[in-house]
Design an enzyme around this catalytic site. Structure first.
Site, PDB file in Angstrom:
ATOM      1  CE  LYS A 111       0.726   4.997  12.109  1.00 51.80           C
ATOM      2  NZ  LYS A 111       1.208   5.386  10.885  1.00 51.80           N
ATOM      3  N   GLY A 148      -5.686   7.466   5.535  1.00 54.66           N
ATOM      4  CA  GLY A 148      -4.821   8.296   6.112  1.00 54.66           C
ATOM      5  C   GLY A 148      -3.596   8.728   5.245  1.00 54.66           C
ATOM      6  CB  SER A 205       3.018  11.191  10.532  1.00 49.70           C
ATOM      7  OG  SER A 205       2.820  10.288   9.480  1.00 49.70           O
ATOM      8  CB  SER A 206       7.443   9.036   7.741  1.00 51.21           C
ATOM      9  OG  SER A 206       6.587   8.154   7.758  1.00 51.21           O
ATOM     10  NE  ARG A 237      -0.662  -1.047   9.611  1.00 52.52           N
ATOM     11  CZ  ARG A 237      -0.473  -1.840   8.331  1.00 52.52           C
ATOM     12  NH1 ARG A 237      -0.726  -2.995   8.151  1.00 52.52           N
ATOM     13  NH2 ARG A 237      -0.213  -1.015   7.196  1.00 52.52           N
ATOM     14  CE  LYS A 285      -2.145   0.736   3.910  1.00 49.30           C
ATOM     15  NZ  LYS A 285      -1.967   1.890   4.393  1.00 49.30           N
ATOM     16  CE  LYS A 314      -6.964   2.882   6.669  1.00 46.13           C
ATOM     17  NZ  LYS A 314      -5.687   3.247   6.038  1.00 46.13           N
ATOM     18  CG  ASP A 342       2.075   0.981   9.932  1.00 47.87           C
ATOM     19  OD1 ASP A 342       1.774   1.607  11.128  1.00 47.87           O
ATOM     20  OD2 ASP A 342       2.423   1.352   8.890  1.00 47.87           O
ATOM     21  NE  ARG A 367       6.445   6.418   0.438  1.00 47.55           N
ATOM     22  CZ  ARG A 367       5.705   6.255   1.763  1.00 47.55           C
ATOM     23  NH1 ARG A 367       4.706   5.812   1.356  1.00 47.55           N
ATOM     24  NH2 ARG A 367       5.873   6.808   2.718  1.00 47.55           N
TER      25      ARG A 367
END
Length: 408
Positions: free
Chosen positions: A318, A70, A145-146, A365, A23, A389, A291, A28
């Protein structure tokens, strides 16, 4: 959908699983493809997040609803802000409107973006009028958050003057930043990352390029957990994975040695084998791979091990507050667990309560991390469809392990 999971006839497992594309990589690359149409993508994630990202990129005017995604919220905020002539309202689920985005919006405004908050300051929905962004320097806190950082880096090559990003403080989730930079490099964009400074050069176009998405390492984590909870001799093969992965969660191959799981890299696949019993106590700093914290905590509980996990501060924002959710659901099962805003401590448990119903909090998750406990005791997963998701085929693949799955 509520699922009842019953223990398989044997905990000695041998099977092959093909996991959907990452994902993180897919989203990206979809953004880069929108900026540079010469890019072609293979093995795209079939996740809900990937679908809403792709659909969102096709909108020029009106509302864009990304539901619980997100990553799409962060990436599309930067994308629409940089697209001259486009005008959208970017929104999502109730939980999404509670997840902060001010740091990214402030950074984009520093570059000249036109973004307004529709309701509450610092939170979606966002009204975005796309503009040509001329400015090329911006600073962000490094411990966020990256995805905020990656959102800016992904649009950077399309900006007239590129981007120089100054990260203030200690950087969180470096592997995800390096994933973004690695993908930019692969499509021909020049980047620089030294200390706390990242530079991305502008590119008017890129060469024709076929990008193959590696399968998702976060999804692989659940099979690492299954192998760890199984008998010595268990073997699961997963495709398609690379030994030189860009994904931070590939650290699983190293971490799960402590659980007696050995990883063998073959061409386009990994083979997981249970070769020994787990270490007596687990202590990890997961700031670069948060994660997988849920998976590791549940694995430890299933093996009746103690663990202390740190570097978890990003889990508070999250899909749910994952630390509090873990505490609530593991406690139902009989765990002795404490959490702070960035740590989790689990003491060894003597028992695992049977047929406990696990709430999933709209968090994929949570559902997948707890499913491997079916190897120890029957368990119920509430709102099990939430796995779509990131991993729509998850329950089908669980059945390949002979775990009994019945809808209640």
């Amino acid at each position: 959908m509520k699922l009842f999971l019953s223990t398989p006839p044997t905990n000695l497992i041998e099977t092959n699983i093909q996991v959907t594309g990452s994902k993180s990589e897919s989203n990206r690359l979809l953004l880069l493809q929108a900026l540079f149409p010469n890019i072609q993508i293979e093995n795209l994630s079939n996740s809900d997040d990937g679908r809403v990202m792709k659909n969102g990129l096709g909108v020029s005017f009106g509302e864009v609803d990304i539901h619980h995604a997100g990553t799409a919220m962060r990436f599309l905020t930067a994308y629409f802000a940089s697209q001259e002539g486009k005008e959208v309202v970017l929104t999502g689920s109730k939980r999404m409107t509670e997840r902060p985005i001010k740091v990214l919006v402030d950074g984009l405004k520093e570059l000249g973006a036109d973004i307004e908050y529709e309701r509450n300051d610092g939170y979606p929905p966002l009204k975005i009028k796309g503009k040509k962004l001329i400015k090329s320097k911006v600073s962000l806190p490094a411990n966020i958050s990256s995805q905020y950082i990656s959102a800016l880096l992904l649009i950077a090559p399309s900006l007239e003057n590129g981007l120089e990003l100054d990260l203030v403080g200690k950087i969180t989730s470096v592997p995800y930043i390096k994933m973004t930079l690695g993908l930019l490099n692969q499509v021909g964009v020049t980047t620089f990352f030294e200390g706390n400074v990242i530079k991305v050069s502008p590119e008017k176009d890129v060469l024709d390029k076929i990008m193959v998405v590696e399968s998702d390492w976060s999804s692989a984590s659940y099979f690492y957990s299954i192998v760890a909870l199984s008998e010595v001799g268990t073997k699961i093969s997963l495709t398609a994975y690379k030994s030189d992965s860009l994904q931070g969660d590939s650290v699983l191959a190293e971490l799960y040695r402590d659980f007696g799981v050995e990883t063998t890299f073959l061409e386009n696949e990994i083979v997981l084998r249970k070769t020994a019993e787990a270490q007596p106590s687990i202590n990890y700093d997961l700031s670069n791979a948060p994660d997988i914290a849920q998976t590791i905590a549940v694995t430890c509980f299933g093996l009746r091990l103690g663990c202390h996990l740190t570097g978890l501060h990003t889990l508070k924002i999250k899909e749910t507050d994952r630390l509090e959710a873990l505490k609530a659901e593991l406690s139902k099962l009989g765990a002795n667990i404490t959490v702070t805003d960035k740590t989790l401590t689990l003491k060894p448990s003597k028992t695992i309560n049977n047929e406990v119903a696990i709430d999933t909090y709209n968090d994929h998750r949570m559902a997948m991390a707890f499913a491997p406990l079916a190897l120890k005791n029957s368990i119920i997963i509430n709102d099990a469809e939430v796995v779509s998701k990131s991993y729509p085929d998850f329950w089908t693949d669980m059945e390949k392990l002979k775990i009994g799955i019945k809808e209640l």
